[in-house]
Scaffold this motif. Structure first.
Motif, mmCIF file in Angstrom:
data_model
loop_
_atom_site.group_PDB
_atom_site.id
_atom_site.type_symbol
_atom_site.label_atom_id
_atom_site.label_comp_id
_atom_site.label_asym_id
_atom_site.label_seq_id
_atom_site.Cartn_x
_atom_site.Cartn_y
_atom_site.Cartn_z
ATOM 1 N N ASP A 1 87.490 -60.851 -35.412
ATOM 2 C CA ASP A 1 86.956 -60.348 -34.137
ATOM 3 C C ASP A 1 88.042 -59.717 -33.262
ATOM 4 N N ALA B 1 100.150 -71.170 -32.412
ATOM 5 C CA ALA B 1 99.831 -72.472 -31.820
ATOM 6 C C ALA B 1 99.669 -73.483 -32.943
ATOM 7 N N GLU C 1 89.045 -66.765 -42.393
ATOM 8 C CA GLU C 1 90.082 -65.800 -41.990
ATOM 9 C C GLU C 1 90.863 -65.308 -43.219
ATOM 10 N N GLN D 1 96.534 -66.370 -32.290
ATOM 11 C CA GLN D 1 95.731 -66.440 -33.516
ATOM 12 C C GLN D 1 96.598 -66.583 -34.766
ATOM 13 N N ARG E 1 77.512 -68.596 -33.577
ATOM 14 C CA ARG E 1 78.915 -68.730 -33.967
ATOM 15 C C ARG E 1 79.684 -69.577 -32.978
ATOM 16 N N GLN E 2 79.038 -70.074 -31.938
ATOM 17 C CA GLN E 2 79.751 -70.958 -31.032
ATOM 18 C C GLN E 2 80.064 -72.219 -31.781
HETATM 19 N N1 LIG Z 1 91.231 -74.409 -33.718
HETATM 20 C C1 LIG Z 1 92.522 -74.700 -33.893
HETATM 21 O O1 LIG Z 1 92.918 -75.875 -33.893
HETATM 22 C C2 LIG Z 1 93.524 -73.603 -34.096
HETATM 23 C C3 LIG Z 1 93.145 -72.271 -34.223
HETATM 24 N N2 LIG Z 1 94.097 -71.300 -34.420
HETATM 25 C C4 LIG Z 1 93.722 -69.902 -34.531
HETATM 26 O O2 LIG Z 1 93.103 -69.504 -33.311
HETATM 27 C C5 LIG Z 1 92.089 -68.530 -33.568
HETATM 28 C C6 LIG Z 1 90.763 -69.062 -33.006
HETATM 29 O O3 LIG Z 1 90.403 -70.226 -33.753
HETATM 30 P P1 LIG Z 1 89.248 -71.222 -33.254
HETATM 31 O O4 LIG Z 1 89.380 -71.459 -31.803
HETATM 32 O O5 LIG Z 1 89.293 -72.375 -34.165
HETATM 33 O O6 LIG Z 1 87.952 -70.344 -33.533
HETATM 34 P P2 LIG Z 1 86.525 -70.467 -32.855
HETATM 35 O O7 LIG Z 1 85.562 -69.759 -33.744
HETATM 36 O O8 LIG Z 1 86.250 -71.875 -32.477
HETATM 37 O O9 LIG Z 1 86.683 -69.658 -31.494
HETATM 38 C C7 LIG Z 1 86.606 -68.272 -31.359
HETATM 39 C C8 LIG Z 1 85.622 -68.002 -30.246
HETATM 40 O O10 LIG Z 1 85.686 -66.650 -29.861
HETATM 41 C C9 LIG Z 1 84.379 -66.289 -29.430
HETATM 42 N N3 LIG Z 1 84.272 -64.828 -29.437
HETATM 43 C C10 LIG Z 1 84.542 -63.975 -30.457
HETATM 44 N N4 LIG Z 1 84.322 -62.698 -30.068
HETATM 45 C C11 LIG Z 1 83.890 -62.763 -28.790
HETATM 46 C C12 LIG Z 1 83.470 -61.788 -27.838
HETATM 47 N N5 LIG Z 1 83.463 -60.481 -28.137
HETATM 48 N N6 LIG Z 1 83.071 -62.197 -26.623
HETATM 49 C C13 LIG Z 1 83.075 -63.513 -26.295
HETATM 50 N N7 LIG Z 1 83.461 -64.498 -27.151
HETATM 51 C C14 LIG Z 1 83.862 -64.114 -28.381
HETATM 52 C C15 LIG Z 1 83.477 -66.944 -30.468
HETATM 53 O O11 LIG Z 1 82.159 -67.078 -29.972
HETATM 54 C C16 LIG Z 1 84.164 -68.291 -30.659
HETATM 55 O O12 LIG Z 1 83.621 -69.252 -29.788
HETATM 56 C C17 LIG Z 1 92.061 -68.328 -35.086
HETATM 57 O O13 LIG Z 1 92.861 -67.230 -35.440
HETATM 58 C C18 LIG Z 1 92.676 -69.632 -35.613
HETATM 59 O O14 LIG Z 1 93.278 -69.459 -36.874
HETATM 60 C C19 LIG Z 1 95.430 -71.592 -34.471
HETATM 61 C C20 LIG Z 1 95.848 -72.879 -34.340
HETATM 62 C C21 LIG Z 1 94.948 -73.994 -34.158
#
Ligand SMILES: NC(=O)C1=CN([C@@H]2O[C@H](COP(=O)(O)OP(=O)(O)OC[C@H]3O[C@@H](n4cnc5c(N)ncnc54)[C@H](O)[C@@H]3O)[C@@H](O)[C@H]2O)C=CC1
Ligand SMILES: CC(C)(CO)C(=O)C(=O)O
Length: 317
Positions: free
Chosen positions: A76, A117, A259, A96, A316-317
């Motif tokens: 995204d 992170a 991913e 990310q 997708r939330q």
């Molecule tokens: N969750 C974790 O513990 C960690 C995540 N990451 C990285 O962080 C990034 C995010 O991961 P998560 O938070 O787990 O994913 P996630 O899927 O929980 O969160 C992404 C959020 O972005 C929102 N989103 C996407 N496009 C959007 C838009 N146009 N408008 C509004 N909202 C939008 C989605 O609805 C979703 O809630 C990834 O690259 C992941 O690899 C890195 C370290 C730790």
């Protein structure tokens, strides 16, 4: 600081809620999470306990902010960058996985910092995020070296109680993380095992091959990452996260798009530019993409399938 967090899912909500202890924060996310945050704020539980009340919206209106933090899934990123293009920021910082800052920098006028992170985050329910592990945010200039903007962002994170390091060697750190993720994520997702399964063969050797290939591609890109350093990072992460189900395994469990393009897919794509062969990453990427197409979360030619038309029809939330 005025901070916009674009992508209020697990990580974005955690970081945004913690930043709101010291700054004016607006989360950009999706309903029902956003509505719940507007009604009752964010509850953070687990390794960190907090209750904060950032602003939240489902549609970014182009308002200016000092800092935009990008925390959408890698597939995204381009859409997030296009949305952020309507605003003006002193600086933008990705947290990310993968090399998302390149996509952001190519599409945005604002300067982009690189970030990683190792905090663990999980959105438990709308309005409630669990911190599954206190890690560290590392951020800095995208091409390495120092940048006063990185120092300011680092201070803003630390003022909010987030463990943060400002680093001058972000290219190496990004590739080292990519090398670890290339080794761990796809193997654990395909084999349906916790990270600790990679302490023994055959998983260990498979992960090491993918990590070694990634380090080789990093060097071809001009980044100083030895095989030894990458493999020792892999060993450390596997040992420290033995009980973890990797983020890619969690996506597979939830039948969500992974991913893989940003991890093994990026290694393959960059290797091709340098005429290098990366057979392990190529095979892992092809297998994951086959799974995604088979589960209906990826179109055969690439691209996400809208959530309402996936087999589970989940938001997708
Ligand atoms: N969750 C974790 O513990 C960690 C995540 N990451 C990285 O962080 C990034 C995010 O991961 P998560 O938070 O787990 O994913 P996630 O899927 O929980 O969160 C992404 C959020 O972005 C929102 N989103 C996407 N496009 C959007 C838009 N146009 N408008 C509004 N909202 C939008 C989605 O609805 C979703 O809630 C990834 O690259 C992941 O690899 C890195 C370290 C730790
Ligand atoms: C470090 C590791 C491999 C921890 O599980 C990770 O970053 C992930 O799962 O995406």
């Amino acid at each position: 600081m005025d901070v916009l967090v674009f992508g209020a899912g697990s990580l974005g909500t955690l970081v945004g809620a913690l930043l709101a202890r010291a700054h004016d924060v607006t989360l950009v996310g999706r309903d029902p999470h956003v509505s719940r945050v507007r009604e009752g704020g964010v509850r953070v539980s687990g390794a960190v306990e907090a209750r904060t009340a950032p602003a939240a919206t489902t549609k970014y209106d182009g308002s200016a902010a000092d800092l935009a933090v990008v925390a959408v899934k890698s597939f995204d990123t381009a859409a997030a960058a296009d949305a952020l293009g309507a605003g003006s920021f002193e600086v933008v910082c990705s947290l990310q996985n993968g090399l998302a800052e390149e996509t952001l920098a190519a599409r945005l006028d604002a300067p982009v910092l690189a970030g990683t992170a190792t905090y663990g985050a999980r959105l438990v329910e709308p309005g409630h995020v669990e911190c599954t592990g206190v890690g560290r945010v590392v951020l800095g200039a995208r091409s390495g070296g120092t940048d006063p903007r990185a120092e300011r962002v680092g201070k803003a994170f630390r003022d909010a109680g987030i463990e943060t390091l400002v680093a001058s060697d972000m290219p190496r750190r990004l590739w080292e993380k990519l090398a670890v993720n290339a080794g761990v994520n796809a193997v654990t997702a395909l084999a349906r095992v916790e990270n600790g399964a990679l302490t023994d063969d055959p998983g260990r050797e498979l992960a090491r091959r993918a990590t070694r290939e990634t380090a080789r591609v990093a060097r071809a890109e001009g980044v100083s990452l030895s095989n030894r350093r990458a493999l020792s990072a892999l060993d450390e992460v596997v040992t420290a996260t033995e009980a973890n189900r990797s983020s890619m395994l969690q996506d597979v469990d939830d039948e969500k798009r992974t991913e893989v393009d940003a991890i093994n897919g990026t290694v393959v794509e960059r290797a091709e530019r340098h005429r290098l062969d990366v057979p392990t990453n190529r095979t892992l990427a092809a297998l994951l993409r086959t799974w995604e197409v088979g589960r209906g979360v990826r179109k055969a030619g690439g691209g996400s399938v809208p959530p309402e038309s996936t087999s589970r029809g989940e938001s997708r939330q």
